[in-house]
Write an enzyme that holds these catalytic residues in place. Structure first.
Site, short mmCIF file in Angstrom:
data_model
loop_
_atom_site.label_atom_id
_atom_site.label_comp_id
_atom_site.label_asym_id
_atom_site.label_seq_id
_atom_site.Cartn_x
_atom_site.Cartn_y
_atom_site.Cartn_z
N LYS A 92 0.86 -1.19 0.00
CA LYS A 92 0.00 0.00 0.00
C LYS A 92 0.89 1.23 0.00
O LYS A 92 2.08 1.20 0.34
CB LYS A 92 -0.93 0.01 1.21
CG LYS A 92 -0.24 0.00 2.58
CD LYS A 92 0.25 1.34 3.09
CE LYS A 92 0.94 1.24 4.43
NZ LYS A 92 1.69 2.48 4.78
N ASP A 125 -1.82 -1.15 10.73
CA ASP A 125 -2.36 -1.10 9.37
C ASP A 125 -2.74 -2.48 8.83
O ASP A 125 -3.13 -2.60 7.67
CB ASP A 125 -1.39 -0.41 8.42
CG ASP A 125 -0.03 -1.10 8.36
OD1 ASP A 125 0.22 -2.03 9.15
OD2 ASP A 125 0.80 -0.69 7.53
#
Length: 275
Positions: free
Chosen positions: A8, A136
């Site tokens: 990401k 995350d």
């Protein structure tokens, strides 16, 4: 079972306040990108060990027992009496890069075990469980563009597409620790709402979307700042550091054939967005 944990990038990152538990509240957008590890699991039949882990590709620091994929497996094994597994992990996402590679591997391990052994865990339940392994990690359960708050674990899907842009990632050999990055940041709320800023044309992001870690990290590591400057000089529409670094990404409206040559001493990844 074979899976491909994705990386990401952070598009905008603001450290808005310090929490009583010592962590920080953030506002950022996580966006999945087409840089992937390879994760394979299969029954372990040639050994009496509880598991076997083989890693190739980018080096991984620490012992096998400390690897997040192993931690996820061992916790679920204890709860659901899972059989011994042979685990193969090909690391293509650099470690300590601000790209979420380890978190993605952990989330994909959970998704793989859930599917393989029919554990019947919902996405909501998997997000809740995986959050204990990293702030995350939950993002990689659904891996859709999301506005993240809290410590990065509170996710709200957003309508954002970079389809048609070419992504260039540049990861120098410089390592930036999370502790170092936070030490140089004074928490404060952003001047404008990140979701509203990202609803504007990408061409405007350069002036209204920022990463709070860049100021102190760039001062301490000017070679990282130079990467961002060079990406803009090469024609990037938007460039920024991802997370606390040290990867810098650029969004281009064209393939960037010269990237590998310009950044010959760095890890470079380039691919057009398909979604």
């Amino acid at each position: 079972m074979l899976s491909f944990p994705c990386a990401k990038i952070n598009i905008g990152l603001y450290v808005v306040s310090k929490r009583p538990d010592g962590y920080h509240n953030l506002e950022t957008v996580f966006y999945p990108i087409p840089l992937q590890d390879v994760l394979e699991t299969k029954p372990l039949t040639m050994s009496n060990a509880p598991y076997a882990l083989q890693t190739v590709g980018a080096p991984i620091a620490g012992n096998a027992d400390d690897n997040l994929v192993v931690k996820v497996y061992r916790d679920l094994k204890a709860e659901f009496n899972l059989p011994a597994l042979d685990i193969y992990l090909h690391k293509r996402i650099p470690m300590g890069a601000g790209l979420g590679g380890g978190s993605s591997d952990a989330a994909y391990m959970l998704k793989t075990l859930n599917a393989d052994f029919e554990l019947q865990l919902s996405d909501d339940e998997m997000e809740r469980r995986i959050a204990r392994y990293g702030a995350d990690c939950a993002f990689f359960i659904r891996e859709q563009p999301s506005f993240a708050t809290g410590i990065g674990n509170e996710l709200t899907p957003i309508d954002l597409s970079l389809k048609g842009f070419t992504l260039v990632l540049v990861k120098p050999s410089t390592f930036v620790s999370t502790r170092e990055a936070y030490a140089g940041v004074v928490p404060q709320r952003p001047a404008c709402d990140l979701r509203e800023a990202l609803a504007q044309p990408v061409d405007t992001w350069r002036h209204i979307v920022s990463n709070d870690f860049e100021r102190s990290v760039f001062l301490a590591h000017p070679e990282i700042a130079a990467i961002k400057t060079t990406l803009y000089d090469m024609g990037a529409v938007y460039a920024a550091m991802s997370g606390s670094g040290s990867t810098v990404f650029g969004l281009f409206r064209r393939p960037v054939e010269e990237a590998e040559k310009v950044f010959s001493d760095c890890f470079v990844f380039q691919k057009a967005f398909l979604r």
